[in-house]
Structure formats: C-alpha cells, structure tokens
Design a protein around this motif. Structure first.
Motif, mmCIF file in Angstrom:
data_model
loop_
_atom_site.group_PDB
_atom_site.id
_atom_site.type_symbol
_atom_site.label_atom_id
_atom_site.label_comp_id
_atom_site.label_asym_id
_atom_site.label_seq_id
_atom_site.Cartn_x
_atom_site.Cartn_y
_atom_site.Cartn_z
ATOM 1 N N PHE A 158 17.384 -60.174 -34.100
ATOM 2 C CA PHE A 158 17.505 -58.714 -34.138
ATOM 3 C C PHE A 158 17.839 -58.145 -32.757
ATOM 4 O O PHE A 158 18.645 -57.224 -32.647
ATOM 5 C CB PHE A 158 16.211 -58.102 -34.674
ATOM 6 N N ILE A 184 18.436 -54.314 -32.305
ATOM 7 C CA ILE A 184 17.340 -53.893 -33.179
ATOM 8 C C ILE A 184 16.039 -54.495 -32.677
ATOM 9 O O ILE A 184 15.990 -55.667 -32.282
ATOM 10 C CB ILE A 184 17.594 -54.330 -34.636
ATOM 11 N N LEU A 204 12.272 -55.728 -33.522
ATOM 12 C CA LEU A 204 11.384 -56.156 -34.610
ATOM 13 C C LEU A 204 9.975 -55.655 -34.304
ATOM 14 O O LEU A 204 9.305 -56.165 -33.409
ATOM 15 C CB LEU A 204 11.402 -57.683 -34.735
ATOM 16 N N LEU A 243 11.982 -52.359 -38.600
ATOM 17 C CA LEU A 243 13.112 -52.577 -37.699
ATOM 18 C C LEU A 243 13.581 -51.245 -37.138
ATOM 19 O O LEU A 243 13.935 -50.339 -37.902
ATOM 20 C CB LEU A 243 14.263 -53.251 -38.476
ATOM 21 N N LEU A 264 22.147 -52.423 -41.225
ATOM 22 C CA LEU A 264 21.530 -53.677 -40.796
ATOM 23 C C LEU A 264 22.424 -54.863 -41.160
ATOM 24 O O LEU A 264 22.678 -55.745 -40.330
ATOM 25 C CB LEU A 264 20.161 -53.826 -41.456
ATOM 26 N N LEU A 314 24.452 -57.629 -38.634
ATOM 27 C CA LEU A 314 24.192 -59.070 -38.715
ATOM 28 C C LEU A 314 25.398 -59.852 -39.210
ATOM 29 O O LEU A 314 25.359 -61.085 -39.251
ATOM 30 C CB LEU A 314 22.997 -59.330 -39.640
#
Length: 253
Positions: A166, A171, A173, A204, A232, A236
């Motif tokens: 992340f 991002i 966690l 997140l 998200l 990713l």
C-alpha cells in the motif's frame, strides 16, 4: 462451472462445495454491511472487485512464503480455495488508532501506535464479535498457546507485506483483520491465512489527503463506495488506470 451444494453464507460471501475433495468455491456477493449488518446495501460490482483484489493479495502473500487457502480465481466472482478448519477468532492488526480502539480508549484517530498491536475477537455475530483476551482463548480452548504464537507471527508477516504494497501506491494501512484456519497434513497441522483480504477488511487512508478507501466510506456515509474501491484497484493495477467508476468492472487478467 455447475452450481454445487451451499456450505455456508455470510454477509459478503458464500461457500460452495468444491470440485475436488478438500476444496471450496468462494463466491463474493455485492452486499455491503456495517454495524453487525444493521446497515445494509447492495453495491453493484463490489463482489467482482473484492474477488479480484483478494486474489491479488493472496497471490502476493503466497509468493513471499505466507501460506494461504487461495488456489486460483475461477471467474469474476468465484475463487477456488482450500478447505480449512477456521479458528473462531478474528485477528486484528493495528498500526494507527481508529475505529473501536479509538472509541474504547479515547485515542485520537490516526495516532501512530508505538508498534503494531494484535487483538483477537471471538467470531459470533449474535454477540457482536466481542474482543477477547489470550486468557479467554486458552480457557475456552479456541486455540492453544502455540496456535496463538503462530497466529501473531503470521498476522505480523501479513502486516509487513500489506504495508509495503500500500505504501508503494500512496496508501497508509491503518489496520486490518484476518481469519486463520488449520490444515492437516498426516499427523501434523499448520495454520494458514483464510477468508479474504480486501477493502472490506482493511482501513486504508490516502497518505497525502487522508481520503478513506475502505468500507468506512459506507459506514460513515463519506461518498461512493464504488469510487473508493475502484480507486484502490486502479492504484494496485487491478483496474486499468483510465477506467470509469464501476458498475460492471473490466478487470485485468
């Protein structure tokens, strides 16, 4: 594949009998729930994204040596998983204060914890999945001390992996919860990661803006859950970077 016998239905997933002994088919629903299902809605495409995101994380964990129940994704909503004996505990790892921890102890949300904190909750929807101590767990035989040590070790390895994944896409966690199951190999047992890893089970926050990209968007009425989960997935690499908010997601194989 032909529909098989239903084994279990939860708030967000259904387990079906698998095509081979020792396997299940895990189906991801579009249901969004909060506050022990007191709040409920159907978010079109949510199950498709969570299936793909959980595949992404489980494959990554398998590659770094963290054992999971995941075998392969079957289609947009289903994955083949290994049958396990679920330990009736949710394992929660917290890197910053948020949610119930902030409410219980009066700690401001977002406060960095001195070290990752591992907590256990007893899995019982009727009781609201209450927080339990290691003494409770040992007394009622839910897990042995060796199991607890192994569960904490596994959870912290998952935390290290997820935190890095992340962080690389901007991002933070905050916390997450996992379930762990037993598998038996001859006379021996070992513990492996089960259930799912998705924005349903993680907190997140965008590192720069603090925007929430998890189920708190639904819990706290902060906007579109579809938009948050799609953002998200795009970061990713699970969704194309130029995709529009999901209704019927186009996923990268």
């Amino acid at each position: 594949m032909a529909r098989r016998k239903k084994i279990y239905e939860g708030k967000a997933k259904i387990l079906y009998e698998g095509p081979e002994p020792g396997t299940y088919v895990q189906y991801f629903k579009d249901d969004a729930t909060a506050f022990n299902a007191a709040k409920h809605d159907i978010i079109e495409g949510k199950g498709v994204l969570n299936n793909r995101l959980s595949e992404f994380f489980m494959n990554g964990l398998n590659e770094v040596g963290v054992p999971t129940h995941f075998i392969r994704r079957l289609n947009m909503r289903e994955q083949l998983i290994r049958q396990v004996e679920i330990i009736p505990l949710e394992v929660i790892v917290r890197n910053r204060a948020a949610g119930s921890l902030s409410k219980r102890l009066g700690i401001p949300e977002g406060k960095v914890l001195p070290r990752p904190m591992v907590e256990f909750c007893y899995k019982d929807d009727g009781l609201g999945d209450p927080l339990v101590t290691e003494e409770n767990i040992a007394t009622f035989g839910w897990a042995s001390q060796q199991d607890l040590d192994d569960m904490v070790s596994l959870a912290l390895r998952v935390n290290d992996f997820l935190s890095g994944v992340f962080m690389a896409v901007g991002i933070r966690l905050i916390d997450f919860k996992i379930e762990i199951g037993r598998v038996y190999e001859g006379d021996y047992q070992r513990l492996i990661l089960a259930d799912e890893i998705s924005p349903d089970s993680c907190r997140l926050w965008d590192i720069e803006t603090g925007r929430k990209l998890d189920k708190d968007v639904f819990r706290q009425d902060l906007g579109s859950l579809s938009d948050a989960y799609s953002e998200l997935a795009r970061r990713l690499g699970v969704l194309p970077s130029n995709s529009t908010p999901i209704t019927k997601p186009t996923l990268i194989n």
